[in-house]
Scaffold this active site. Structure first.
Site, PDB file in Angstrom:
ATOM      1  N   GLU A 293      -0.461 -32.142 -35.358  1.00  0.00           N
ATOM      2  CA  GLU A 293      -0.839 -32.461 -33.727  1.00  0.00           C
ATOM      3  C   GLU A 293      -0.249 -31.741 -32.860  1.00  0.00           C
ATOM      4  OE1 GLU A 293      -0.298 -36.278 -33.049  1.00  0.00           O
ATOM      5  OE2 GLU A 293       1.636 -36.891 -34.055  1.00  0.00           O
TER       6      GLU A 293
ATOM      7  N   LYS B  62      -3.033 -41.003 -25.629  1.00  0.00           N
ATOM      8  CA  LYS B  62      -1.832 -41.559 -27.144  1.00  0.00           C
ATOM      9  C   LYS B  62      -2.027 -42.953 -27.292  1.00  0.00           C
ATOM     10  CE  LYS B  62       2.696 -42.654 -27.958  1.00  0.00           C
ATOM     11  NZ  LYS B  62       3.261 -42.611 -28.955  1.00  0.00           N
TER      12      LYS B  62
ATOM     13  N   TRP C 152     -10.024 -38.584 -20.461  1.00  0.00           N
ATOM     14  CA  TRP C 152      -9.607 -38.320 -21.597  1.00  0.00           C
ATOM     15  C   TRP C 152     -11.501 -38.764 -22.019  1.00  0.00           C
ATOM     16  CZ3 TRP C 152     -10.737 -39.819 -27.166  1.00  0.00           C
ATOM     17  CH2 TRP C 152     -11.235 -39.153 -27.767  1.00  0.00           C
TER      18      TRP C 152
ATOM     19  N   CYS D 189      -7.967 -42.737 -21.370  1.00  0.00           N
ATOM     20  CA  CYS D 189      -8.419 -42.789 -20.142  1.00  0.00           C
ATOM     21  C   CYS D 189      -7.309 -43.374 -19.311  1.00  0.00           C
ATOM     22  CB  CYS D 189      -9.719 -43.194 -19.692  1.00  0.00           C
ATOM     23  SG  CYS D 189     -10.961 -42.102 -20.278  1.00  0.00           S
TER      24      CYS D 189
ATOM     25  N   ASN E  89     -11.767 -46.883 -17.973  1.00  0.00           N
ATOM     26  CA  ASN E  89     -11.500 -46.767 -19.192  1.00  0.00           C
ATOM     27  C   ASN E  89     -11.640 -47.578 -20.605  1.00  0.00           C
ATOM     28  OD1 ASN E  89      -8.025 -47.744 -20.332  1.00  0.00           O
ATOM     29  ND2 ASN E  89      -9.951 -46.175 -21.342  1.00  0.00           N
ATOM     30  N   GLY E  90     -12.599 -46.961 -21.036  1.00  0.00           N
ATOM     31  CA  GLY E  90     -13.356 -47.980 -22.270  1.00  0.00           C
ATOM     32  C   GLY E  90     -14.456 -46.882 -22.599  1.00  0.00           C
TER      33      GLY E  90
ATOM     34  N   HIS F 243      -2.259 -31.467 -60.152  1.00  0.00           N
ATOM     35  CA  HIS F 243      -4.132 -32.145 -59.994  1.00  0.00           C
ATOM     36  C   HIS F 243      -4.518 -31.767 -58.535  1.00  0.00           C
ATOM     37  CE1 HIS F 243      -2.133 -35.005 -63.134  1.00  0.00           C
ATOM     38  NE2 HIS F 243      -1.477 -35.482 -62.023  1.00  0.00           N
TER      39      HIS F 243
ATOM     40  N   ARG G 154      -2.571 -40.781 -21.459  1.00  0.00           N
ATOM     41  CA  ARG G 154      -2.978 -41.211 -22.040  1.00  0.00           C
ATOM     42  C   ARG G 154      -4.777 -40.574 -21.954  1.00  0.00           C
ATOM     43  NH1 ARG G 154      -2.593 -46.786 -21.949  1.00  0.00           N
ATOM     44  NH2 ARG G 154      -4.987 -46.695 -22.025  1.00  0.00           N
TER      45      ARG G 154
ATOM     46  N   GLU H  12       4.006 -38.360 -42.749  1.00  0.00           N
ATOM     47  CA  GLU H  12       3.906 -38.044 -41.521  1.00  0.00           C
ATOM     48  C   GLU H  12       4.618 -36.754 -40.922  1.00  0.00           C
ATOM     49  OE1 GLU H  12       3.816 -39.907 -38.739  1.00  0.00           O
ATOM     50  OE2 GLU H  12       5.407 -39.630 -37.429  1.00  0.00           O
TER      51      GLU H  12
ATOM     52  N   LYS I  73       3.025 -34.735 -37.803  1.00  0.00           N
ATOM     53  CA  LYS I  73       3.593 -34.266 -36.708  1.00  0.00           C
ATOM     54  C   LYS I  73       3.373 -32.691 -36.109  1.00  0.00           C
ATOM     55  CE  LYS I  73       4.191 -37.315 -34.893  1.00  0.00           C
ATOM     56  NZ  LYS I  73       4.630 -38.716 -35.594  1.00  0.00           N
TER      57      LYS I  73
END
Ligand code: AGP
Length: 618
Positions: A497, A613, A74, A2, A100-101, A513, A27, A490, A494
């Site tokens: 996402e 983000k 969000w 947010c 936000n929170g 394995h 955000r 990584e 990438k």
């Protein structure tokens, strides 16, 4: 998660709120809204969907006014819809709040307020704040916000306006970021600097527990005990163009191409006369010498940087290193003490899990060093020492330049530690020389990928066709060894996402394995096979995959013998460098491959679904 903004001044607030929110959309972007004070009226407009939906709506019927607050969401509590979108108002529609929170005790507070006659309309935790402020309101909005926030448990950054108090915006924060922008005859509140940078470069980072009372000409800050605080604004050195796409189709692409410059700046700033220099590090070399082990704590991409750091620290500074996900570390009973150096890595400096892990480590007596990108962020401020990566604002949700900047800092820190511990200086100098060549090499490598018809883009469209031809049945595996194993993770992160394709990273030696059972003609296997001590082992892995019908994309060093044999399906060359610095080069085609795959699928690259983000909630 947010983004919030507030403004009071003389300009048309609607424009300022929308432009600020567009810079905070990274955000969260499932709904957006504004509350504007207009001639003694409180006007609310909120819409499910991206900011563009709200912007269109406001275009059709604008709201006038010079004071207001805005939000881009969000979702945590309650699905994304118009009702759950912020701002939330009290029962009389006099007070509007953006938040936000997460309010952890919202259910308890809600029950109390409902008993007192307050009616709730949304499924959010945030709405309780508006009613609570109304309950505390006795004619002074700032006093009401202070009284209400005392009753809140959890995290919040809020901006609040009251219908009867034109020209006033009140903000408060605990464990979620909030900055004040100080302008000429206007003042701002925002979750992050880019939202206000078009209007002012002077910002104040609010501390935890603080409340701020803004009018167009005044900015009064109170601490948690109600004491007025004197604070000098910080002048931001970067400008708004750094937070814009400047001709690139996406922020992610722009940020990938910024990496040579980011690395160049880090090495220029930190390597002086053959020595590594960390001026702002408040942990002395003598203290570093006493360190018995390092624990690195981070999330996501920053965690992968930390994993690479383990290889460096152990090999070159000869210190044992543990790497942990922040969300695991904080709930274990971690073995850290005064002889442990805990390194927390975070681009945003606001990741809730990493912040909590930092506090846990400090409580246990460890020294905490942060590697952070965002100046003045909570993690930077609460750590004993901080090294800033100075990579500039990273807007795309998928982290790229922050990662290479974190790696660069970890390289330098390794050699700083090695010298603090009296280890071979000559070897360090040679290494620093190799490092300094990397920005130029990354630039050359990226130049090959400037044109849209480049080889990686072609591989990506091939994959897209392959995927569709197989009824959406394909996936990716990424294999690496040693210092490039974290890059395999990584690369997979990438890809998943931004293109929602299933992708896993493994240390190549682990294939036999279990994961090798996945190999048939379906997965595309990215093999990091650059010059390394384990190069031959990696070649064997490639053979094993080919023997089972797998399709391989190999990343190799320039002039590699695999190129001559021409047996591979796809091949990507990177400059030949010593193994230790190769992660900085290898990651570039991994980032670009993910980018082009997402582009081939036509996805929203900078704002992938379900993500945000900076993850300021648990
Ligand atoms: C990376 O592409 C991600 N979006 C994510 O994993 C990110 O790295 C993670 O959330 C940590 O964020 P931070 O660096 O801001 O703490």
């Amino acid at each position: 998660m947010c983004g919030i903004i507030g403004y009071t001044g003389k300009k048309n607030v609607e424009e300022i709120l929308i432009s600020g929110l567009s810079r905070l959309e990274y955000r969260g972007y499932d709904s957006a809204g504004v509350a504007i004070l207009d001639n003694g009226e409180l006007r609310i407009r909120k819409k499910q969907g991206k900011l563009a939906v709200l912007r269109e709506d406001l275009k059709k019927s604008p709201i006038k006014g010079t004071t207001g607050v805005g939000h881009t969401r969000w979702a945590t509590h309650g699905v994304p819809n118009d009702t759950n979108a912020h701002p939330h108002v009290d029962h009389k529609t006099q007070i509007a709040v953006v938040h936000n929170g997460i309010i952890e005790n919202y259910q308890e507070l809600k029950k109390k307020l409902q008993k007192a006659g307050y009616e709730f309309s949304s499924d959010t935790d945030s709405e309780v704040i508006a009613h609570l402020i109304a309950e505390c309101y006795k004619g002074d909005l700032c006093a009401a916000v202070r009284a209400a926030t005392k009753q809140l448990k959890g995290s919040f950054a809020i901006a609040v306006v009251h219908k009867g108090e034109s020209g006033r915006v009140v903000g408060a924060r605990r464990d979620s970021p909030l900055i004040v922008g100080i302008g000429e005859g206007e003042n701002f509140l925002a979750s992050d600097i880019p939202a206000v940078l078009e209007y002012t470069k002077k910002v104040i980072y609010l501390d935890n527990g603080e409340t701020v009372d803004l009018t167009d000409k005044t900015c009064v800050i109170y601490n948690g005990k109600g004491k007025r605080m004197k604070r000098k604004p910080t002048v931001i050195k970067w400008d708004i163009s750094q937070a814009e796409k400047t001709g690139y189709k996406h922020f992610m692409l722009k940020e990938i191409f910024e990496q040579p410059e980011v690395l160049r700046n880090i090495f220029k700033e930190r390597i002086k006369k053959g020595r590594v220099n960390f001026e702002e590090l408040k942990i002395s070399k003598a203290q570093l010498k006493k360190i018995k082990r390092i624990v690195i704590v981070a999330c996501g991409t920053a965690y992968h940087a930390g994993m690479t750091g383990k290889y460096m620290f152990e090999k070159y500074a000869r210190i044992p290193v543990w790497v942990d996900n922040s969300s695991e570390f904080r709930y274990r009973d971690p073995l850290v003490d005064k002889n442990t150096l805990v390194i927390v890595i975070s681009q945003s400096g606001e990741t809730a899990d990493t912040l909590a892990a930092l506090r846990e480590a400090k409580e246990r007596g460890a020294k905490v060093l942060a590697i952070c990108n965002v100046l003045g962020s909570s993690i930077a401020r609460e750590s004993d020492g901080v090294i800033y990566t100075h990579a500039g604002p990273e807007i795309a949700v998928a982290s790229t330049k922050a990662y290479t900047a974190q790696l660069a800092v970890l390289y330098l820190l390794t050699f700083y530690m090695a010298s603090a511990r009296g280890l071979k200086a000559a070897r360090n100098k040679q290494f620093l020389k190799e490092l300094k060549k990397v920005p130029h090499l990354t630039e050359k490598l990226l130049d090959e990928y400037r044109s849209r018809g480049n080889r990686l883009a072609k591989y990506a469209t091939d994959f897209h066709e392959y995927y569709l031809a197989r009824n959406n049945k394909s996936c990716f595996l990424y294999l690496g060894r040693n210092i490039n194993y974290p890059n395999a993770l990584e690369g997979a992160l990438k890809l998943k996402e931004i293109s929602y394709i299933s992708a896993e990273g493994y240390p190549a030696g682990e294939m036999k394995h279990g994961p090798i059972a996945l190999i048939d003609e379906n997965p595309w296997v990215v093999c990091i096979a650059v010059e390394a001590d384990t190069y031959d082992k990696m070649l064997s892995n490639i053979q094993e995959i080919k023997a089972r019908g797998g399709l391989v994309i190999a990343i190799v060093s320039q002039g590699d013998k695999l190129l001559k044999k021409g047996k591979l399906d796809y091949i990507i060359e990177v400059p030949r460098v010593p193994e230790v610095v190769s992660p900085l080069l290898v990651v570039i085609p991994l980032q670009l491959l993910a980018y082009y795959v997402a582009e081939a699928f036509g996805y929203d690259i900078d704002q992938p679904r379900n993500l945000a983000k900076s993850v300021t909630v648990e």
